[in-house]
Motif scaffolding. Structure first.
Motif, mmCIF file in Angstrom:
data_model
loop_
_atom_site.group_PDB
_atom_site.id
_atom_site.type_symbol
_atom_site.label_atom_id
_atom_site.label_comp_id
_atom_site.label_asym_id
_atom_site.label_seq_id
_atom_site.Cartn_x
_atom_site.Cartn_y
_atom_site.Cartn_z
ATOM 1 N N PRO A 123 0.827 -1.192 0.000
ATOM 2 C CA PRO A 123 0.000 0.000 0.000
ATOM 3 C C PRO A 123 0.869 1.252 0.000
ATOM 4 O O PRO A 123 1.935 1.296 0.622
ATOM 5 C CB PRO A 123 -0.779 -0.129 1.309
ATOM 6 N N ILE A 124 0.407 2.283 -0.658
ATOM 7 C CA ILE A 124 1.158 3.545 -0.715
ATOM 8 C C ILE A 124 1.218 4.203 0.663
ATOM 9 O O ILE A 124 2.137 4.970 0.946
ATOM 10 C CB ILE A 124 0.531 4.503 -1.750
ATOM 11 N N SER A 125 0.281 3.870 1.538
ATOM 12 C CA SER A 125 0.245 4.497 2.862
ATOM 13 C C SER A 125 1.492 4.178 3.675
ATOM 14 O O SER A 125 1.898 4.980 4.523
ATOM 15 C CB SER A 125 -1.017 4.085 3.625
ATOM 16 N N LEU A 126 2.125 3.035 3.439
ATOM 17 C CA LEU A 126 3.374 2.739 4.152
ATOM 18 C C LEU A 126 4.514 3.614 3.652
ATOM 19 O O LEU A 126 5.414 3.960 4.410
ATOM 20 C CB LEU A 126 3.726 1.256 4.005
ATOM 21 N N PHE A 127 4.479 3.973 2.373
ATOM 22 C CA PHE A 127 5.459 4.925 1.839
ATOM 23 C C PHE A 127 5.217 6.308 2.433
ATOM 24 O O PHE A 127 6.153 6.990 2.865
ATOM 25 C CB PHE A 127 5.359 4.971 0.316
ATOM 26 N N GLU A 128 3.957 6.711 2.495
ATOM 27 C CA GLU A 128 3.623 8.019 3.076
ATOM 28 C C GLU A 128 4.084 8.102 4.533
ATOM 29 O O GLU A 128 4.516 9.154 5.005
ATOM 30 C CB GLU A 128 2.118 8.252 3.016
ATOM 31 N N ASP A 132 7.962 12.234 8.384
ATOM 32 C CA ASP A 132 7.605 12.561 9.762
ATOM 33 C C ASP A 132 6.478 13.566 9.896
ATOM 34 O O ASP A 132 5.718 13.520 10.854
ATOM 35 C CB ASP A 132 8.840 13.088 10.518
ATOM 36 N N ASP A 133 6.371 14.499 8.979
ATOM 37 C CA ASP A 133 5.366 15.545 9.144
ATOM 38 C C ASP A 133 4.525 15.687 7.873
ATOM 39 O O ASP A 133 4.931 15.283 6.783
ATOM 40 C CB ASP A 133 6.023 16.887 9.491
ATOM 41 N N GLN A 134 3.367 16.281 8.022
ATOM 42 C CA GLN A 134 2.396 16.354 6.944
ATOM 43 C C GLN A 134 2.888 17.201 5.773
ATOM 44 O O GLN A 134 2.643 16.856 4.616
ATOM 45 C CB GLN A 134 1.070 16.928 7.468
ATOM 46 N N SER A 135 3.589 18.270 6.035
ATOM 47 C CA SER A 135 4.044 19.139 4.943
ATOM 48 C C SER A 135 5.082 18.420 4.078
ATOM 49 O O SER A 135 5.038 18.502 2.841
ATOM 50 C CB SER A 135 4.630 20.442 5.501
ATOM 51 N N THR A 136 6.011 17.701 4.716
ATOM 52 C CA THR A 136 6.995 16.929 3.953
ATOM 53 C C THR A 136 6.310 15.805 3.185
ATOM 54 O O THR A 136 6.618 15.554 2.017
ATOM 55 C CB THR A 136 8.060 16.331 4.891
ATOM 56 N N ARG A 137 5.384 15.139 3.835
ATOM 57 C CA ARG A 137 4.636 14.050 3.197
ATOM 58 C C ARG A 137 3.894 14.562 1.962
ATOM 59 O O ARG A 137 3.929 13.946 0.894
ATOM 60 C CB ARG A 137 3.664 13.448 4.200
ATOM 61 N N ARG A 138 3.222 15.684 2.101
ATOM 62 C CA ARG A 138 2.471 16.257 0.983
ATOM 63 C C ARG A 138 3.401 16.625 -0.174
ATOM 64 O O ARG A 138 3.120 16.331 -1.326
ATOM 65 C CB ARG A 138 1.700 17.492 1.455
#
Length: 232
Positions: A123-128, A132-138
């Motif tokens: 699943p892509i969610s494990l990559f996401e 550590d933080d939402q801004s970097t993830r986005r």
């Protein structure tokens, strides 16, 4: 301009999305545990294989052996495709640098080298979750989707749902970045009788699509979406 489409290979679902996914697009399949996200993804790849396309399956959860076993259990001729037109790769999401570099740097080169037309990340969610933080993830997810859109392939991502919202992915990002979003869910009748599985196409850019919730069934060798039936 006529949009070229490719079939997912699931009767009923292809009809719900106007005859297939738009070639080169990104699709997210979102669902809670046990709804069949991996099975849908494998069916998408198998449709490509039987049409002579090369396919890549990136697993961030199950081992290569487990994926191959699931393919064999569905009666598909694994030896005909394994390491010839189907390439299964297991990445360890606990190894941050390896997983990040493999998906961001190695995957594009692999897609080009084998001329892959269909790619799954499950699943892509494990990559996401590596960020550590939402801004970097986005930011990283946006860059990844943009990179993939420049390659000659159609991408399918799976994601678990957010704990308290069956219509949201775990981090609430892939549904905004994807062109098509399909949600898999359980339907529990008020009389607490047998639980059913159903899906909804909640989004599809550049195409009309059904907005109805339809039941589906995972059978031994295929998935059927009953597009003419009602879940209520």
């Amino acid at each position: 301009m006529i949009k070229e489409r490719i079939l997912i290979g699931i009767p009923g679902l292809d009809e719900m999305i106007g005859g297939g996914l738009i070639k080169g697009s990104t699709t997210a399949i979102i669902g809670t545990y046990g709804t069949g996200k991996t099975t849908f993804a494998l069916q998408f790849l198998f449709e490509g294989l039987i049409n002579g396309e090369n396919c890549i399956y990136i697993s961030l959860e199950e081992s290569e052996e487990n994926i191959y076993e699931k393919i064999t259990d569905r009666g598909w001729d694994l030896e005909k495709y394994k390491d010839k037109s189907l390439f299964v790769i297991k990445l360890d999401p606990t190894d941050f640098n390896l997983s990040i570099n493999s998906i961001k740097n190695d995957l594009p080169d692999l897609i080009k080298s084998v001329d892959a037309k269909r790619v799954v990340i499950d699943p892509i969610s494990l990559f996401e979750g590596l960020f550590d933080d939402q801004s970097t993830r986005r930011r990283e997810m946006f860059r990844f989707i943009e990179m993939m859109s420049n390659l000659d392939c159609t991408l399918l991502l799976t994601s678990e749902t957010e704990q308290n919202n069956n219509y949201s992915s775990r981090y609430g990002l892939v549904e905004y970045l994807s062109d098509t979003v399909i949600v898999l869910m359980y339907i529990r009748p008020s009389d607490l009788s047998e639980v059913h599985t159903a899906l909804e196409v909640v989004k599809m850019r550049r195409s009309n699509h059904s907005r109805e919730i339809k039941p589906y069934e995972i059978q031994e060798d295929k998935v059927n979406v009953y597009s003419e039936a009602s879940v209520f």
